[in-house]
Design a protein around this motif. Structure first.
Motif, short mmCIF file in Angstrom:
data_model
loop_
_atom_site.label_atom_id
_atom_site.label_comp_id
_atom_site.label_asym_id
_atom_site.label_seq_id
_atom_site.Cartn_x
_atom_site.Cartn_y
_atom_site.Cartn_z
N LYS A 384 0.76 -1.10 -0.02
CA LYS A 384 -0.18 0.13 -0.55
C LYS A 384 1.02 1.51 -0.15
N ALA A 385 1.65 1.20 0.69
CA ALA A 385 3.03 2.50 0.54
C ALA A 385 3.82 2.54 -0.75
N ARG A 387 2.23 1.65 -3.01
CA ARG A 387 1.22 2.27 -4.54
C ARG A 387 0.72 3.85 -4.15
N ARG A 388 1.00 4.20 -2.39
CA ARG A 388 0.37 5.41 -2.31
C ARG A 388 1.73 6.17 -2.73
N GLN A 389 2.98 6.23 -2.44
CA GLN A 389 4.86 6.72 -3.73
C GLN A 389 3.81 7.07 -4.69
N PHE A 391 1.22 7.12 -6.81
CA PHE A 391 0.18 8.46 -6.31
C PHE A 391 0.73 9.55 -5.88
N THR A 392 1.04 9.54 -5.47
CA THR A 392 1.72 11.05 -5.12
C THR A 392 3.13 11.42 -6.06
N LYS A 400 -2.66 11.31 0.99
CA LYS A 400 -3.17 10.42 0.70
C LYS A 400 -2.23 9.57 1.88
N VAL A 402 -2.03 6.43 4.21
CA VAL A 402 -2.04 4.16 3.71
C VAL A 402 -2.90 4.10 5.03
#
Length: 511
Positions: A384-385, A387-389, A391-392, A400, A402
């Motif tokens: 998830k982290a 995926r956030r990276q 996205f950002t 965003k 986690v």
């Protein structure tokens, strides 16, 4: 700078742990009296344990432990119980041809037991070579180490409960401690009651199969012995063929209990409270069961099509649909959560199936379970982290967090998980290279896959590997230096690396 850690307190409490370990030795002593074998072995071992424990207790009588003293105690206690646990092996092997007569081999077997690794240096496991009492001690060490020796001490000793939260947090597998009740001692007792309850239930079912004629060789001794190593995801067996020595009915019964052992035991408190929906909604539980099911389907496909046929063991017809499904389900359940049992010699399977099993070894059980490895929840947070990276990176101004199971994961927790995962993989990689170099030094023929599996199987507390380290092989041929390295890997793997490595930093010891 002055040293700020009161090591005397940690050493004294380690003496208490050693003293009470002698109580556990009464179990194999009772068996030795029943079968009239190795009585002196366990009388002597109990005596040494009591003397050493009482001597260390006298070093300090202050029950208050700080955070660093608690970390030191946990690390010392696990090393000490492995040393004391090796004594019966050395004494019983004295004057015989047993590999366990050598202190390093005995320490390897003992550390493998208490850390629930299941790796063995015993080339031949039989009642002809080892007494029933010694083999039961081997099984019992895994049961004691499964839920945690320190957790047990917190549950039964008032002086340990004073520092219970710090102690359990240092020992318990997973990124955080989940308290079930306001008092940490009550939480420890509940966890051990769940553990004991599943053990008793498991023994009852196995004996039921025996008396129903569905498991002729699953007598009371074998039922208790395997209960002692299934719930802690240990994998030791008094049978040379592991679970392959028993009927398909037994193998199917073992599978759900291996899955239970890999679940967070704190979740069972939800069931006691009739919170079934919350139990089923747990994100880590869903991922854990989903990973098991997905990998089983893939491996079953390999087996049923004949691309990696299992060996014929225990009279099972090769290639049958039921056999392939059972082999796939059993091996995935066993290796994903680090149990290490086997019903087939997967070291003889094709490279595709072995690659899938190697991938399963990296996953691990749930946080708060008795399983080893990185743990499912950590992989969920890492994914998830990442995926956030991504996205950002595409949306730099976006905020965003986690989330896991609807809850925001604290950034400090994410950072700690990143640090643990990186250190775990780095240690695993360095150990693999050292094992290869050490094997070359002594002329031991070992492939890269075998070295990878040896490193992963010990730091992940899994047990069997590939090649000569397969489920029916042993670690006996490794040089003493490699065995010492793997003893260290099992130790730090059970304590999840950080509590041990932090002691090698100046910041731990200084003000």
């Amino acid at each position: 700078m002055s040293v700020r850690v009161n090591w005397r307190q940690s050493v004294a409490f380690t003496g208490t742990v050693i003293k009470y370990l002698s109580v556990a030795m009464l179990v194999p002593l009772g068996i030795s009296l029943l079968y009239r074998e190795d009585i002196v072995v366990f009388l002597l071992s109990i005596g040494i344990s009591v003397v050493v424990g009482l001597s260390l207790e006298r070093i300090d009588d202050d029950p208050e432990l700080g955070a660093r003293e608690a970390l030191l105690l946990v690390a010392l206690a696990w090393g000490a119980v492995a040393l004391i646990g090796a004594i019966p092996y050395v004494v019983a092997g004295y004057g015989t041809e047993s590999a366990l007569r050598h202190p390093i081999n005995a320490l390897f077997e003992s550390m493998s037991g208490f850390t629930t690794t299941g790796a063995t240096v015993t080339a031949e496991i039989s009642f002809e070579q080892h007494s029933r009492a010694l083999l039961m001690w081997r099984q019992l060490t895994q049961w004691l180490g499964g839920m945690g020796i320190i957790v047990l001490m917190v549950a039964i000793l008032p002086e340990a409960a004073v520092n219970g939260a710090q102690l359990i947090e240092s020992e318990a597998p997973g990124p955080e401690l989940q308290k079930l009740t306001p008092k940490i001692a009550e939480t420890a007792r509940l966890l051990w009651l769940f553990y004991l309850g599943f053990t008793v239930l498991y023994v009852g079912i196995l004996l039921g199969l025996h008396y129903a004629g569905m498991a002729p060789n699953m007598d009371a001794y074998n039922a208790v012995a395997h209960a002692f190593t299934t719930l802690p995801t240990g994998g030791f067996s008094p049978q040379a063929d592991s679970i392959a020595a028993f009927s398909p009915a037994v193998q199917w019964v073992v599978i759900p209990f291996m899955l239970i052992a890999g679940m967070n035991f704190a979740l069972f408190y939800l069931l006691v409270q009739d919170e079934y929906v919350e139990f089923l909604r747990d994100r880590e539980l869903q991922a854990y069961l989903g990973a098991n099911a997905g990998l089983v389907v893939v491996l079953w496909g390999f087996l049923v099509t004949g691309s990696a046929p299992p060996l014929e063991l225990g009279g099972i017809t090769q290639g049958a649909i039921e056999n392939s499904l059972r082999q796939a389900t059993f091996q995935i359940a066993s290796l994903l959560n680090s149990t290490g049992y086997a019903t087939s010699d997967f070291a003889q399977w094709g490279t595709t199936a072995q690659g899938l099993l190697l991938f399963a070894m990296f996953i691990g059980g749930s946080a708060g379970s008795t399983g080893g490895g990185v743990k499912v929840v950590r992989w969920l947070v890492v994914i998830k982290a990442i995926r956030r990276q991504l996205f950002t990176t595409a949306h730099p101004s976006a905020i965003k967090p986690v989330r896991l199971g609807g809850h925001v994961v604290d950034e400090e927790v994410i950072s700690a998980i990143y640090g643990f995962t990186l250190l775990y993989l780095l240690t695993f990689g360095v150990a693999t290279v050292i094992l290869l170099l050490d094997a070359g030094r002594v002329g031991l023929e070992m492939t890269t896959l075998e070295a990878i599996s040896a490193s992963l199987a010990t730091i992940g507390n899994i047990g069997p590997g590939f090649g000569f380290l397969g489920p029916f092989g042993s670690y006996l041929d490794f040089p003493a230096t490699s065995k010492l390295l793997m003893i260290f890997l099992m130790w730090i793997g059970r304590l999840e690396i950080i509590p041990v490595f932090v002691m090698f930093t100046g910041a731990f010891w200084n003000e």
